[in-house]
Write an enzyme that holds these catalytic residues in place. Structure first.
Site, mmCIF file in Angstrom:
data_model
loop_
_atom_site.group_PDB
_atom_site.id
_atom_site.type_symbol
_atom_site.label_atom_id
_atom_site.label_comp_id
_atom_site.label_asym_id
_atom_site.label_seq_id
_atom_site.Cartn_x
_atom_site.Cartn_y
_atom_site.Cartn_z
ATOM 1 C CE LYS A 46 41.374 -5.092 28.987
ATOM 2 N NZ LYS A 46 40.874 -6.176 28.137
ATOM 3 C CG ASN A 151 36.919 -1.609 22.149
ATOM 4 O OD1 ASN A 151 36.168 -2.155 21.335
ATOM 5 N ND2 ASN A 151 37.448 -2.257 23.173
ATOM 6 C CB SER A 153 35.684 -4.167 17.738
ATOM 7 O OG SER A 153 36.825 -3.521 18.291
ATOM 8 C CB CYS A 154 34.427 -4.674 23.483
ATOM 9 S SG CYS A 154 34.336 -5.821 24.870
ATOM 10 C CE LYS A 191 41.003 -4.474 18.254
ATOM 11 N NZ LYS A 191 41.836 -4.799 19.432
ATOM 12 C CG ASN A 218 38.120 -6.872 19.366
ATOM 13 O OD1 ASN A 218 38.437 -7.882 19.998
ATOM 14 N ND2 ASN A 218 37.932 -5.706 19.946
ATOM 15 C CB THR A 219 38.200 -11.744 19.832
ATOM 16 O OG1 THR A 219 37.362 -10.852 20.568
ATOM 17 C CG2 THR A 219 39.598 -11.743 20.420
HETATM 18 C C1 LIG Z 1 42.175 -11.429 26.949
HETATM 19 C C2 LIG Z 1 41.955 -10.458 25.837
HETATM 20 C C3 LIG Z 1 41.547 -9.175 26.150
HETATM 21 C C4 LIG Z 1 41.337 -8.237 25.128
HETATM 22 N N1 LIG Z 1 40.966 -6.968 25.458
HETATM 23 C C5 LIG Z 1 40.796 -6.036 24.480
HETATM 24 C C6 LIG Z 1 40.494 -4.684 24.794
HETATM 25 O O1 LIG Z 1 40.402 -4.278 25.957
HETATM 26 N N2 LIG Z 1 40.323 -3.813 23.763
HETATM 27 C C7 LIG Z 1 40.439 -4.184 22.455
HETATM 28 O O2 LIG Z 1 40.296 -3.345 21.558
HETATM 29 N N3 LIG Z 1 40.748 -5.469 22.123
HETATM 30 C C8 LIG Z 1 40.930 -6.399 23.099
HETATM 31 N N4 LIG Z 1 41.287 -7.684 22.776
HETATM 32 C C9 LIG Z 1 41.426 -8.061 21.344
HETATM 33 C C10 LIG Z 1 42.874 -7.997 20.883
HETATM 34 O O3 LIG Z 1 43.371 -6.678 20.923
HETATM 35 C C11 LIG Z 1 43.017 -8.546 19.435
HETATM 36 O O4 LIG Z 1 42.215 -7.746 18.583
HETATM 37 C C12 LIG Z 1 42.570 -10.001 19.301
HETATM 38 O O5 LIG Z 1 43.002 -10.774 20.400
HETATM 39 C C13 LIG Z 1 43.124 -10.635 18.017
HETATM 40 O O6 LIG Z 1 44.533 -10.638 17.999
HETATM 41 P P1 LIG Z 1 45.408 -11.987 18.303
HETATM 42 O O7 LIG Z 1 44.967 -13.020 17.331
HETATM 43 O O8 LIG Z 1 46.837 -11.556 18.138
HETATM 44 O O9 LIG Z 1 45.082 -12.393 19.701
HETATM 45 C C14 LIG Z 1 41.516 -8.621 23.770
HETATM 46 C C15 LIG Z 1 41.937 -9.925 23.477
HETATM 47 C C16 LIG Z 1 42.155 -10.836 24.482
HETATM 48 C C17 LIG Z 1 42.621 -12.234 24.128
#
Ligand SMILES: Cc1cc2nc3c(=O)[nH]c(=O)nc-3n(C[C@H](O)[C@H](O)[C@H](O)COP(=O)(O)O)c2cc1C
Length: 384
Positions: A46, A151, A153-154, A191, A218-219
């Site tokens: 994380k 990171n 990309s947050c 990322k 990332n999301t």
């Molecule tokens: C609840 C949650 C918290 C996340 N926290 C982080 C984070 O702290 N750092 C990061 O680089 N990506 C974070 N992500 C993004 C994920 O690492 C990933 O890039 C994103 O969810 C897409 O992958 P998935 O489709 O498998 O969920 C988070 C995603 C979720 C759902």
């Protein structure tokens, strides 16, 4: 034929190419230890930062589900639904660097052959902020982290010099990557956010700064839906919501499109694919487009928090596919489909003679004037 799931990525050996992405599954040492016990090839922590983190006063993540017969999309739990996506507005780790440091060391001592990637994030608005990146990088690598993931990309940061706001600015991406590379003794992955017009530009900035790999996606920025009965957002605090991040099945095709752009533009570089992976056929898409590893978040969150069953299916799926196709290792199929993604005008028409790429006709520029490249196309097809 003997098959091997192991891969070398940015100079590091992974027992398999499946990593837990930076997110709740990797938010603690106990989760990460369980993940390695389950057999994940790597784990990205994380994201660790230096500034204090306080999350919203309500749920940080929810899951949107679809009903197949009615088309209803809702976060309410109901039988007979399929997962559509995750939606979150969770910030980075709320644990301090001091909390993480001894734990990184303990995890590596317990699992020396597993790859631990430390995800880090700081601001970029001043020299002092840039120095924070170096503080984080040095602290994590000194404790044994095998690589660093920046990171950039947050999607939840209001600050203009943090998270995906860095990832939208190719100069800042370059600067931050370079600053970290100045002190890094381990590979540095950047990322990137999918929330830009042309991700190739941002990737170029990262490579110019010295990045060893790009991680994407990332999301995706998004809102929860409004409940038609209550007229409230399905996730809200006191009725208010802000843009959050979409993950899970819904983003698989979106993230693949980004990855295709990246691997075509930089065929010799290293990419870690993320977005919507729950089973091997999903991961296969990323590998065939050129990725050397993949990362999983949403599917793992829904499977005992760290995805033991997801991993088992990924591994058995990969093994079976390799045996079926006669592949000995990932190198035998990585990037095989990369060049099949072409511009629209390269796609064969039933009547190629009458197709002019949208340029010739009343009121349009001629294809000569417009000069967009190969128009009209010769018939193209898969290479033998
Ligand atoms: C609840 C949650 C918290 C996340 N926290 C982080 C984070 O702290 N750092 C990061 O680089 N990506 C974070 N992500 C993004 C994920 O690492 C990933 O890039 C994103 O969810 C897409 O992958 P998935 O489709 O498998 O969920 C988070 C995603 C979720 C759902």
């Amino acid at each position: 034929m003997a098959t091997q799931l192991g891969v070398t990525f940015t100079g590091l050996h992974f027992e398999n190419p499946f990593l837990l992405a930076s997110a709740p599954p990797t938010e603690s040492d106990s989760n990460i230890m369980r993940a390695f016990d389950a057999g994940w090839g790597g784990v990205v922590t994380k994201t660790i930062g230096l500034h204090p983190v306080v999350n919203v006063a309500g749920p940080k993540t929810k899951f949107l589900r679809a009903t197949s017969d009615t088309g209803q999309l809702s976060m309410q739990k109901r039988p007979g639904t399929a997962l559509h996506s995750s939606w979150n507005w969770e910030l980075i780790s709320d644990k301090t660097l001091d909390w993480w440091v001894p734990r990184i060391s303990r995890i590596k001592q317990a699992h020396p052959s597993r790859i631990l990637v430390a995800s880090i994030m700081a601001g970029s608005g001043s020299d002092q902020e840039l120095a924070h990146w170096q503080t984080l990088a040095k602290a994590c690598q000194d404790e044994g982290a095998d690589a660093l993931e920046l990171n950039l990309s947050c999607p939840h940061m209001d600050r203009k010099d943090m998270g995906s706001n860095i990832g939208k600015d190719r100069e800042l991406i370059s600067i931050v990557t370079q600053v970290v590379k100045e002190v890094a003794r381990v590979p540095v992955w950047a990322k990137l956010t999918p929330s830009t017009t042309d991700i190739v530009l941002e990737a170029r900035g990262a490579f110019r700064g010295g990045a060893d790999a790009i991680t994407s996606s990332n999301t995706f920025p998004s809102l929860p839906l409004i409940d038609p009965e209550t007229l409230e957002f399905e996730v809200n605090v006191d009725g208010y919501v802000s843009s959050g991040g979409l993950g899970g099945p819904a983003i698989l095709p979106l993230s693949l499109a980004k990855m295709a752009q990246l691997t075509q533009a930089f065929p010799d570089k290293s990419f870690s694919g993320i977005g919507g992976i729950a089973e091997f056929p999903h991961a296969l898409n990323y590998f065939l487009l050129g990725c050397g590893t993949v990362q999983i978040c949403t599917a793992a969150m829904l499977d005992h928090a760290i995805g033991p069953n997801v991993l088992r299916k990924l591994q058995t799926g990969m093994q079976a596919a390799m045996e079926r196709h006669g592949w000995a290792s990932l190198d035998d199929f990585r990037g095989h489909m990369r060049d099949r993604v072409v511009v629209h005008s390269k796609i064969r028409r039933p009547d190629a003679e009458s197709y002019h790429g949208g340029y010739v006709g009343e009121g349009y520029a001629s294809s000569v004037d417009a000069a967009i490249g190969d128009v009209p196309p010769a018939a193209v097809g898969p290479k033998a």
